[in-house]
Write an enzyme that holds these catalytic residues in place. Sequence first.
Site, PDB file in Angstrom:
ATOM      1  N   SER A  11       0.829  -1.213   0.000  1.00 23.09           N
ATOM      2  CA  SER A  11       0.000   0.000   0.000  1.00 23.09           C
ATOM      3  C   SER A  11       0.861   1.260   0.000  1.00 23.09           C
ATOM      4  O   SER A  11       0.405   2.319   0.416  1.00 23.09           O
ATOM      5  CB  SER A  11      -0.935   0.004   1.216  1.00 23.09           C
ATOM      6  OG  SER A  11      -0.184  -0.030   2.429  1.00 23.09           O
ATOM      7  N   CYS A 126      13.171  -0.599 -11.558  1.00 22.55           N
ATOM      8  CA  CYS A 126      12.895   0.607 -12.346  1.00 22.55           C
ATOM      9  C   CYS A 126      14.035   0.877 -13.320  1.00 22.55           C
ATOM     10  O   CYS A 126      13.815   1.193 -14.493  1.00 22.55           O
ATOM     11  CB  CYS A 126      12.672   1.803 -11.430  1.00 22.55           C
ATOM     12  SG  CYS A 126      14.080   2.229 -10.371  1.00 22.55           S
ATOM     13  N   PRO A 160      11.105   3.551   1.708  1.00 25.21           N
ATOM     14  CA  PRO A 160      11.801   2.521   2.488  1.00 25.21           C
ATOM     15  C   PRO A 160      11.941   1.196   1.754  1.00 25.21           C
ATOM     16  O   PRO A 160      12.942   0.495   1.907  1.00 25.21           O
ATOM     17  CB  PRO A 160      10.935   2.385   3.750  1.00 25.21           C
ATOM     18  CG  PRO A 160       9.618   3.014   3.406  1.00 25.21           C
ATOM     19  CD  PRO A 160       9.914   4.069   2.399  1.00 25.21           C
ATOM     20  N   THR A 162      12.233   0.732  -1.556  1.00 26.94           N
ATOM     21  CA  THR A 162      13.298   0.876  -2.552  1.00 26.94           C
ATOM     22  C   THR A 162      14.665   0.821  -1.889  1.00 26.94           C
ATOM     23  O   THR A 162      15.594   0.151  -2.354  1.00 26.94           O
ATOM     24  CB  THR A 162      13.134   2.202  -3.315  1.00 26.94           C
ATOM     25  OG1 THR A 162      11.876   2.206  -3.989  1.00 26.94           O
ATOM     26  CG2 THR A 162      14.247   2.392  -4.328  1.00 26.94           C
ATOM     27  N   ALA A 164      15.487  -0.552   0.924  1.00 23.91           N
ATOM     28  CA  ALA A 164      15.764  -1.890   1.458  1.00 23.91           C
ATOM     29  C   ALA A 164      16.200  -2.859   0.368  1.00 23.91           C
ATOM     30  O   ALA A 164      16.852  -3.870   0.644  1.00 23.91           O
ATOM     31  CB  ALA A 164      14.527  -2.434   2.172  1.00 23.91           C
TER      32      ALA A 164
END
Length: 300
Positions: A11, A126, A160, A162, A164
């Site tokens: 989410s 990405c 967070p 990304t 991690a």
Amino acid sequence: MTKASVAIVGSGNISTDLLYKLQRSEWLEPRWMIGIDPESEGLARARKMGLETSAEGVDWLLSQAEKPDLVFEATSAYVHREAAPRYEAAGIRAIDLTPAAVGPAVVPPANLREHLDAPNVNMITCGGQATIPIVYAVSRVVDVAYAEIVASVASLSAGPGTRANIDEFTKTTSRGIETIGGAQRGKAIIILNPADPPMIMRDTIFCAIPEDADQAAITDSIHRVVKDIQQYVPGYRLLNEPQFDKPSVVSGGYATVTTFVEVEGAGDFLPPYAGNLDIMTAAATKVGEEIAQKLLSVKA
């Protein structure tokens, strides 16, 4: 028109932006959003859009009598590795937006239709979605001995999840440069730029090629791939024409072609500078629509 039912697991920023794209799809109907934080903005927005939401995680989703046809997961690599076999056991097709790489990797311009029957497909990263198509464009014309990409993204666009996944980002993207891009060796570097105001995503793609490579054919191939990407990411563009250089010690004795691209987001939920996240959600939607079309044709 009948649509495939969709659950979004996660989410955060990526999941919420994905929701906006799925709402516009002719083939996908988002009906559930699952998270772990009951106060998350993503769950609140999903509820307002009429989705059924839960902060009880994947356990809640799999306990429901009605299961989705597809699940899009944008959590973290370790979470998806645990959930993936459970989705498959429940007969749910999974589109993985983490670097977990449980299933085959998919980059729409390169191998969109090769894995439509796979129970789980991975969207790489990405940086991978933005740069691997360029490596693929070069390698389908000439041999690419080595390819290196540098993805520079706004620090504010990296949440967070990304952060991690940084280690997995480099490993998964490097592997995709080789297995999908077609380079013999690949390397990926990511830079989180703290500039304020935030900068748009920019990527540099370096390919080592034979000295006698057909430069016109390579340039044409790159332009065709860029047009393919622009069909689902209109803000994807070349910053200038591909640059060719003669062999040098720095390039290991190979000639090189260097391509510079930038990615501006659509601004659905995320700001336009977060093109790095936008290209992930747009590519995932594209893949999901292809899977849904095949799924629905079989059901019909």
